[in-house]
Design an enzyme around this catalytic site. Structure first.
Site, PDB file in Angstrom:
ATOM      1  N   THR A 126      29.068 -12.004  27.228  1.00  0.00           N
ATOM      2  CA  THR A 126      29.954 -10.844  27.063  1.00  0.00           C
ATOM      3  C   THR A 126      30.915 -11.021  25.901  1.00  0.00           C
ATOM      4  O   THR A 126      31.314 -12.147  25.578  1.00  0.00           O
ATOM      5  CB  THR A 126      30.781 -10.651  28.347  1.00  0.00           C
ATOM      6  OG1 THR A 126      31.833  -9.714  28.085  1.00  0.00           O
ATOM      7  CG2 THR A 126      31.455 -11.937  28.802  1.00  0.00           C
ATOM      8  N   TYR A 150      37.260 -13.544  33.889  1.00  0.00           N
ATOM      9  CA  TYR A 150      35.862 -13.131  33.713  1.00  0.00           C
ATOM     10  C   TYR A 150      35.310 -13.707  32.408  1.00  0.00           C
ATOM     11  O   TYR A 150      34.252 -14.355  32.385  1.00  0.00           O
ATOM     12  CB  TYR A 150      35.783 -11.594  33.709  1.00  0.00           C
ATOM     13  CG  TYR A 150      34.458 -11.072  33.209  1.00  0.00           C
ATOM     14  CD1 TYR A 150      33.274 -11.373  33.882  1.00  0.00           C
ATOM     15  CD2 TYR A 150      34.383 -10.290  32.051  1.00  0.00           C
ATOM     16  CE1 TYR A 150      32.054 -10.917  33.413  1.00  0.00           C
ATOM     17  CE2 TYR A 150      33.173  -9.826  31.580  1.00  0.00           C
ATOM     18  CZ  TYR A 150      32.004 -10.144  32.261  1.00  0.00           C
ATOM     19  OH  TYR A 150      30.803  -9.700  31.795  1.00  0.00           O
TER      20      TYR A 150
END
Ligand code: UDP
Length: 333
Positions: A126, A150
């Site tokens: 990501t 995250y």
């Protein structure tokens, strides 16, 4: 990728294949004549999204069960997408993210090693690994400085995968997704998180169900209209990037890193305007505080994937199509 080039690659383990992105990847593999073998625990995946191959129901957090489930299964490559993905939740509950995203990845790698399956491996990473770089377009060489758990968990997972790749000499591609949006153009699958936190589906859900509150998180960012800017990539183009990565790994063992983005950003308010045009409706929203963990601007330098991976996105510059496909899917579901 032509059929004849798939000779040595038949079965692909798609870990997290019942999720939003994993199901699109599974469909794209099947359309190329490959067999997706889905591994999922249905924590956030959907049983009716597993349509293109067999299913192995197991949780990657449970190492011994995972080893037992994969023993004897024939596969020639792995695409690993199983993860928790909500930035806000990761700030509230970081342990959950490290346990699943890092621990689960470690389990998968160690099971592959135990089973002697040093196969090509594509990882769903990501843009959140970059944090908030002070550049217009983020290239793969930008420093990794995640600003939320995250992003941190994905960065740690990347580093475990690199170490495994070097140790067992397995070919690896780390794909750093920017903001994935849209739905399968044939409307068979789409985005359905529960709870849904992403911008485009939340906005569309508020149009379909006016009791759904739609908020704009922060209008005081250092951007032209004060709202956050992101690089929105059509999920079908993203699925094709995974196929390109598998093909690339046949001749380029890696490890490699590729951003998957269109190198163009849109603000939250620009998304609202585009949605109003596509849907022919006004989008009511309330102004809200900034959401914890959100960087102001994240836009890819996506040139490496275009140049080296042979990725040919179909929907670059087509925000209207991204929203139209998502809208069609939401209306029919
Ligand atoms: N956002 C928003 N309202 C929402 C959901 C998201 O204003 O209901 C904003 C969010 O603050 C961010 C952008 O939209 O600036 C994209 O958020 P999303 O959750 O879709 O993806 P992320 O960038 O967090 O991966």
């Amino acid at each position: 990728m032509k059929e004849s080039q798939n000779n040595q690659m038949r079965n692909v383990l798609v870990v997290g294949g019942a999720g939003y992105i994993g199901s699109h990847v599974s469909k794209a593999l099947a359309l190329k004549g490959l067999k997706p073998i889905v591994v999922d625990n249905f924590y956030s995946g959907h049983r009716d999204f597993v349509k293109w191959g067999p299913l192995i129901e197991v949780d990657i957090k449970e190492r011994e069960k995972l080893a037992a489930a994969l023993r004897g299964v024939e596969f020639d490559a792995v695409i690993h997408l199983a993860a928790h993905i909500e930035v806000g939740e990761s700030v509230q509950n970081p342990e959950k993210y490290f346990l699943n995203n890092v621990g689960g990845t470690e389990n998968l790698l160690s099971v592959l090693e135990e089973l002697g399956r040093n196969v090509p491996f594509v990882f769903s990473s990501t843009a959140a690994v970059y944090g908030q770089p002070e550049v217009d377009l983020i290239s793969e060489s930008a420093p990794l400085k995640p600003i939320n758990p995250y992003g941190e968990s994905k960065m740690q997972a990347e580093s475990r995968i690199r170490a495994w790749s070097e140790r067992v000499r397995a070919p690896v591609c780390l794909l750093r997704y920017f903001n994935v949006a849209g739905a399968d153009p044939e409307c068979e699958i789409g985005e359905a998180h529960d709870p849904e936190t992403h911008l485009i589906p939340r906005l569309l859900m508020s149009l379909l169900k006016p009791s759904t509150d739609f908020k704009v998180f922060g209008e005081d960012y250092p951007t032209p209209d004060g709202t956050c800017i992101r690089d929105y990539v059509h999920v079908w183009d993203l699925a094709q990037a995974h196929l390109a990565a598998l093909h690339y790994l046949k001749t380029h063992p890696g490890p490699h890193v590729f951003n998957v983005g269109y190198s163009k950003g849109f603000s939250v308010k620009e998304i609202i305007q585009a949605a109003e045009k596509v849907c022919g409706l006004r989008v009511p929203y309330t102004k809200a505080e900034r959401r914890a963990g959100d960087p102001a601007i994240l836009v890819a330098d996506g040139s490496r994937a275009l140049r080296e991976l042979g990725w040919h996105p179909e929907f670059a510059g087509r925000l209207d199509q991204i929203i139209a496909h998502a809208w069609a899917w939401h209306k029919s579901n």
